[in-house]
Design a protein around this motif. Structure first.
Motif, PDB file in Angstrom:
ATOM      1  N   SER A   1     -89.003 102.242 -20.666  1.00  0.00           N
ATOM      2  CA  SER A   1     -88.795 100.941 -20.043  1.00  0.00           C
ATOM      3  C   SER A   1     -89.609  99.905 -20.801  1.00  0.00           C
TER       4      SER A   1
ATOM      5  N   TYR B   1     -90.443  89.151 -20.923  1.00  0.00           N
ATOM      6  CA  TYR B   1     -89.456  89.878 -21.727  1.00  0.00           C
ATOM      7  C   TYR B   1     -88.151  89.818 -20.947  1.00  0.00           C
TER       8      TYR B   1
ATOM      9  N   LYS C   1     -82.576  92.440 -24.582  1.00  0.00           N
ATOM     10  CA  LYS C   1     -82.799  93.425 -25.656  1.00  0.00           C
ATOM     11  C   LYS C   1     -81.886  93.122 -26.834  1.00  0.00           C
TER      12      LYS C   1
HETATM   13  C1  2P0 Z   1     -91.367  91.452 -17.935  1.00  0.00           C
HETATM   14  N1  2P0 Z   1     -89.383  92.056 -16.551  1.00  0.00           N
HETATM   15  O1  2P0 Z   1     -91.701  90.978 -19.041  1.00  0.00           O
HETATM   16  C2  2P0 Z   1     -89.968  91.106 -17.449  1.00  0.00           C
HETATM   17  C3  2P0 Z   1     -89.960  89.810 -16.703  1.00  0.00           C
HETATM   18  C4  2P0 Z   1     -88.840  91.454 -15.387  1.00  0.00           C
HETATM   19  C5  2P0 Z   1     -88.948  89.989 -15.599  1.00  0.00           C
HETATM   20  O2  2P0 Z   1     -89.745  93.761 -17.941  1.00  0.00           O
HETATM   21  O3  2P0 Z   1     -84.580  97.601 -19.094  1.00  0.00           O
HETATM   22  O4  2P0 Z   1     -87.984  97.353 -16.132  1.00  0.00           O
HETATM   23  O5  2P0 Z   1     -86.435  99.151 -18.492  1.00  0.00           O
HETATM   24  O6  2P0 Z   1     -86.663  97.603 -20.441  1.00  0.00           O
HETATM   25  O7  2P0 Z   1     -89.079  96.617 -18.286  1.00  0.00           O
HETATM   26  C6  2P0 Z   1     -88.499  94.287 -16.101  1.00  0.00           C
HETATM   27  O8  2P0 Z   1     -87.691  95.017 -16.922  1.00  0.00           O
HETATM   28  O9  2P0 Z   1     -86.575  96.678 -18.111  1.00  0.00           O
HETATM   29  C7  2P0 Z   1     -89.251  93.356 -16.926  1.00  0.00           C
HETATM   30  P1  2P0 Z   1     -86.044  97.811 -19.079  1.00  0.00           P
HETATM   31  P2  2P0 Z   1     -87.946  96.522 -17.355  1.00  0.00           P
HETATM   32  O10 2P0 Z   1     -92.164  92.117 -17.226  1.00  0.00           O
END
Ligand code: 2P0
Length: 324
Positions: free
Chosen positions: A140, A19, A22
């Motif tokens: 998150s 991910y 957004k």
């Molecule tokens: C994931 N990451 O899919 C991706 C890959 C990092 C790289 O989800 O802004 O802390 O709170 O929604 O979930 C890290 O981001 O971000 C992340 P927010 P989050 O795992």
């Protein structure tokens, strides 16, 4: 004194299809669907106590009171529950991260999933897992997936109530990860800022979203067939594509360090020896190696020729949230 209390545990997850970006920042709606593996050995336990006699929200992490910024983020998240349950009490939140100290793996995924599950009990809302996933997402993005165990898909959906995770495979087979802590320091650019910058400035962003769609389709087939070579190849390539897109941002985002590439070389060597193992990296220099759990100790001993034992963590597939 009227108190309402809830306690829960949630495990962290590592995305195999990432991910990154957004389409709605307030609601945390992602640009693309993603898929992860929940891990057994890394988790967060959280207690939420709503108390009429408390004058504001308090947030303790590993025994330490947290600053205004992180307390506000927890407060805004608890407001979702307070509004839905029509209650006004402030809360005392105590969280403990069960990750090796200073590993740089403390994750908002397990954090907000545990907070959602604990607040659900404390508020008496009785949300089901799907609704919890929708709530956790607003804390998150990656927390959306930590409600469930094993392999989990976060479907991007069309609106707030339609973007949630589903469990697609319990992961109760020979699968795991070896995590190499290259550098335990806090990341320089948060994921939140990093993804915003990438989406707005990287010329590769559109292709990233398109190709993640195809990777997701293919990895689901590979998971169904328990085809670890295909799962690994797709995950490794998806991670590279995310990082390539980040490199295209302005200013560029480079999360790797020299040791990151050292790990990649060890993985390549092991693969040449016939051992199926594949890496994936997130918004930091640490490397996660996807492998058969039964091969993890062999991978660990190869890594220990270069890295210290405390830099290496082995994890199997883990469970979804638990009420304590
Ligand atoms: C994931 N990451 O899919 C991706 C890959 C990092 C790289 O989800 O802004 O802390 O709170 O929604 O979930 C890290 O981001 O971000 C992340 P927010 P989050 O795992």
């Amino acid at each position: 004194m009227m108190v309402k209390i809830g306690r829960a545990r949630a495990h962290t997850n590592i995305a195999l299809i990432k991910y990154w970006g957004k389409r709605d920042e307030r609601l945390v709606l992602p640009m693309n669907s993603s898929l992860s593996l929940t891990l057994d050995s890394l988790y967060t336990e959280t207690e939420v106590v709503f108390n009429r006699d408390v004058d504001m929200d308090y947030f303790y992490l590993d025994g330490k009171i947290q600053d205004v910024e992180s307390t506000n983020r927890v407060s805004r998240f608890l407001d979702l529950f307070r509004n839905a349950a029509d209650m006004g009490e402030f809360a005392i939140v105590k969280s403990k991260n069960y990750v090796p100290t200073g590993a740089g793996l403390a994750s908002s995924a397990s954090g907000f999933a545990a907070l959602a599950a604990a607040a659900n009990i404390a508020s008496g809302l009785n949300l089901d897992d799907r609704e919890l996933s929708i709530y956790a997402r607003q804390g998150s993005g990656s927390a959306t997936r930590s409600i469930y165990g094993g392999f989990v898909e976060w479907r991007k959906g069309i609106d707030c109530w339609d973007s949630y995770a589903v469990a697609i495979d319990d992961g109760k087979w020979d699968i795991g990860m070896v995590i190499v802590i290259v550098n335990p320091r806090e990341k320089r650019i948060s994921s939140r800022e990093g993804m915003k910058r990438t989406l707005h400035t990287s010329p590769f962003y559109g292709s990233w979203v398109e190709s993640a769609k195809e990777d997701l389709r293919n990895i689901k087939i590979a998971i169904e067939e328990r085809d670890i070579e295909s799962i690994g190849r797709i995950a490794e390539s998806n991670s590279f594509k995310m990082h390539a897109t980040m490199l295209g941002a302005n200013p560029p985002l480079l999360y790797w360090e020299p040791e990151t590439i050292e790990v990649m070389e060890i993985v390549h060597e092991l693969r040449e020896q016939g051992l199926p193992c594949y890496f994936t990296m997130d918004a930091g220099p640490n490397v996660k190696i996807l492998c058969r759990l039964s091969d993890a100790e062999r991978i660990r001993s190869s890594l220990e020729q270069v890295f210290k034992p405390e830099q290496i963590i082995v994890a199997g597939s883990g469970p979804g949230i638990a009420i304590l």
